[in-house]
Design an enzyme around this catalytic site. Structure first.
Site, mmCIF file in Angstrom:
data_model
loop_
_atom_site.group_PDB
_atom_site.id
_atom_site.type_symbol
_atom_site.label_atom_id
_atom_site.label_comp_id
_atom_site.label_asym_id
_atom_site.label_seq_id
_atom_site.Cartn_x
_atom_site.Cartn_y
_atom_site.Cartn_z
ATOM 1 N N TYR A 47 -4.655 -6.343 16.943
ATOM 2 C CA TYR A 47 -4.631 -5.604 15.668
ATOM 3 C C TYR A 47 -5.912 -4.782 15.522
ATOM 4 C CZ TYR A 47 -4.402 -4.806 10.593
ATOM 5 O OH TYR A 47 -4.376 -4.227 9.350
ATOM 6 N N ILE A 77 0.826 -1.204 0.000
ATOM 7 C CA ILE A 77 0.000 0.000 0.000
ATOM 8 C C ILE A 77 0.870 1.268 0.000
ATOM 9 C CG2 ILE A 77 -1.611 1.291 1.466
ATOM 10 C CD1 ILE A 77 -2.830 -1.520 2.182
ATOM 11 N N ASP A 136 11.172 4.205 5.410
ATOM 12 C CA ASP A 136 10.912 2.796 5.723
ATOM 13 C C ASP A 136 12.002 2.300 6.664
ATOM 14 O OD1 ASP A 136 8.922 0.649 4.152
ATOM 15 O OD2 ASP A 136 10.568 -0.279 5.260
HETATM 16 N N1 LIG Z 1 -2.806 -5.679 3.121
HETATM 17 C C1 LIG Z 1 -4.039 -5.680 3.598
HETATM 18 O O1 LIG Z 1 -4.905 -6.520 3.238
HETATM 19 C C2 LIG Z 1 -4.448 -4.610 4.590
HETATM 20 C C3 LIG Z 1 -5.777 -4.553 5.005
HETATM 21 C C4 LIG Z 1 -6.174 -3.567 5.903
HETATM 22 C C5 LIG Z 1 -5.230 -2.659 6.370
HETATM 23 N N2 LIG Z 1 -3.949 -2.751 5.983
HETATM 24 C C6 LIG Z 1 -2.989 -1.796 6.537
HETATM 25 O O2 LIG Z 1 -2.282 -1.167 5.484
HETATM 26 C C7 LIG Z 1 -0.970 -0.832 5.930
HETATM 27 C C8 LIG Z 1 0.075 -1.337 4.931
HETATM 28 O O3 LIG Z 1 -0.099 -2.677 4.733
HETATM 29 P P1 LIG Z 1 0.767 -3.472 3.662
HETATM 30 O O4 LIG Z 1 0.127 -4.805 3.592
HETATM 31 O O5 LIG Z 1 0.948 -2.676 2.424
HETATM 32 O O6 LIG Z 1 2.140 -3.568 4.479
HETATM 33 P P2 LIG Z 1 3.611 -3.895 4.018
HETATM 34 O O7 LIG Z 1 4.176 -4.733 5.099
HETATM 35 O O8 LIG Z 1 3.645 -4.384 2.621
HETATM 36 O O9 LIG Z 1 4.290 -2.474 4.029
HETATM 37 C C9 LIG Z 1 4.546 -1.787 5.204
HETATM 38 C C10 LIG Z 1 5.955 -1.200 5.144
HETATM 39 O O10 LIG Z 1 6.200 -0.612 6.425
HETATM 40 C C11 LIG Z 1 7.556 -0.866 6.775
HETATM 41 N N3 LIG Z 1 7.660 -0.820 8.229
HETATM 42 C C12 LIG Z 1 7.299 -1.792 9.127
HETATM 43 N N4 LIG Z 1 7.588 -1.394 10.377
HETATM 44 C C13 LIG Z 1 8.132 -0.145 10.264
HETATM 45 C C14 LIG Z 1 8.621 0.789 11.199
HETATM 46 N N5 LIG Z 1 8.634 0.534 12.517
HETATM 47 N N6 LIG Z 1 9.113 1.971 10.742
HETATM 48 C C15 LIG Z 1 9.135 2.241 9.419
HETATM 49 N N7 LIG Z 1 8.677 1.395 8.476
HETATM 50 C C16 LIG Z 1 8.183 0.211 8.896
HETATM 51 C C17 LIG Z 1 7.833 -2.235 6.220
HETATM 52 O O11 LIG Z 1 9.251 -2.408 6.025
HETATM 53 C C18 LIG Z 1 7.060 -2.222 4.905
HETATM 54 O O12 LIG Z 1 7.889 -1.787 3.833
HETATM 55 C C19 LIG Z 1 -0.839 -1.396 7.340
HETATM 56 O O13 LIG Z 1 -1.137 -0.376 8.288
HETATM 57 C C20 LIG Z 1 -1.914 -2.461 7.384
HETATM 58 O O14 LIG Z 1 -2.380 -2.702 8.704
HETATM 59 C C21 LIG Z 1 -3.523 -3.702 5.102
#
Ligand SMILES: NC(=O)c1ccc[n+]([C@@H]2O[C@H](COP(=O)([O-])OP(=O)(O)OC[C@H]3O[C@@H](n4cnc5c(N)ncnc54)[C@H](O)[C@@H]3O)[C@@H](O)[C@H]2O)c1
Length: 264
Positions: A145, A23, A42
């Site tokens: 969560y 995302i 990141d």
């Molecule tokens: N993928 C889904 O289906 C979904 C659904 C609902 C909500 N979300 C929310 O969307 C957001 C992104 O999800 P995603 O699936 O794209 O995640 P992702 O894990 O692909 O990307 C998140 C990024 O954040 C970075 N990250 C993690 N911890 C960190 C920190 N402490 N400091 C800086 N960077 C950090 C990771 O390295 C990663 O690159 C999250 O908040 C997730 O809860 C995702």
């Protein structure tokens, strides 16, 4: 031109959690397309963005130390590692701390650092927090969560009220299920007949499906929108949980009514 009315050209938007190919990366790409200047952060140095741990205020401050003038923030960091799926009765304080830190504390840190820069420069701005529809409802086996995403929504509203008089808007996007590489089997899981039947738009989302609403909230088109939660979930929350794959309540028996409405 609508691009001019959006006002995103040249805007410096900090995106925390920009890597991962999910995302955050989708948001960075769409911001670039809109002519904005995303500033990606990141924790993973492999991702090619500024490196900082969003749970650590000094680390985020250091990553943005050379930038005084920003226009906004998208806080993306979050998630629930598979190892932290638990029944409510089995959860541990260590597990709760880890998940709350990852989803809630990181959001407070990002917002503090960026909002302080906006206030110091006397600039208006827009902040968008990525939440989840489970924060509006529930997540069986994912209590920390769901609770942390509910808290992010509450934080969004409080910050909107406090920062509104300074011209800073704060909104959340409650995301439904999105197909990202992070479901780390190598490729995003395909939609199955079951997902198609229970999701009104008959598919899981993509990072672009989330980036669009985020850009709207960052833009001047949303100038009167603050403290709101925009769901980007393919209609999932509009659909009562007791519907079956025919979109009928599970307690409607086989018989004339079911046959008339579904044809089988
Ligand atoms: N993928 C889904 O289906 C979904 C659904 C609902 C909500 N979300 C929310 O969307 C957001 C992104 O999800 P995603 O699936 O794209 O995640 P992702 O894990 O692909 O990307 C998140 C990024 O954040 C970075 N990250 C993690 N911890 C960190 C920190 N402490 N400091 C800086 N960077 C950090 C990771 O390295 C990663 O690159 C999250 O908040 C997730 O809860 C995702």
């Amino acid at each position: 031109m609508i691009e001019d009315r959006m006002g995103l050209k040249g805007r410096r938007i900090v995106v925390v959690g920009a890597g991962g190919g999910g995302i955050g990366t989708g948001i960075v790409r769409m911001l670039e397309e809109a002519g904005a200047e995303p500033i990606g952060i990141d924790v993973d140095p492999q991702q090619g963005f500024r490196v900082a741990d969003a749970a650590d205020e000094a680390s985020v401050e250091a990553a943005l130390a050379d930038i005084d003038e920003v226009d906004g923030l998208v806080h993306v960091v979050g998630g629930l590692p598979t190892a932290r799926w638990d029944r409510v009765v089995d959860g541990t304080t260590e597990g709760w701390n880890e998940v709350l830190t990852r989803n809630l504390i990181t959001a407070t840190v990002s917002m503090r650092v960026v909002a302080r820069k906006l206030l110091a420069a006397g600039r208006p701005g827009s902040i968008v927090n990525i939440a989840s529809i489970v924060g509006l409802e529930s997540m069986p086996f994912g209590a920390p969560y769901a609770a942390s995403k509910a808290a992010v929504i509450s934080l969004t509203k409080t910050a909107a009220v406090e920062l509104g008089p300074h011209g800073i808007r704060v909104n959340a996007v409650a995301v439904g299920t999105v197909r990202v590489l992070q479901n780390k089997t190598g490729a995003p899981a395909l939609d199955t007949p079951e997902t198609k039947a229970v999701l009104p738009l008959a598919r899981r989302g993509t990072p672009e499906d989330v980036a669009g609403p985020v850009l709207f909230l960052l833009s001047d088109l949303a100038a009167f929108v603050t403290g709101s939660v925009l769901t980007a979930d393919g209609g999932a929350t509009a659909r009562p949980g007791y519907m079956d794959m025919d979109n009928l309540p599970v307690f409607v028996p086989a018989g004339d009514l079911r046959t008339r409405l579904t044809g089988h």
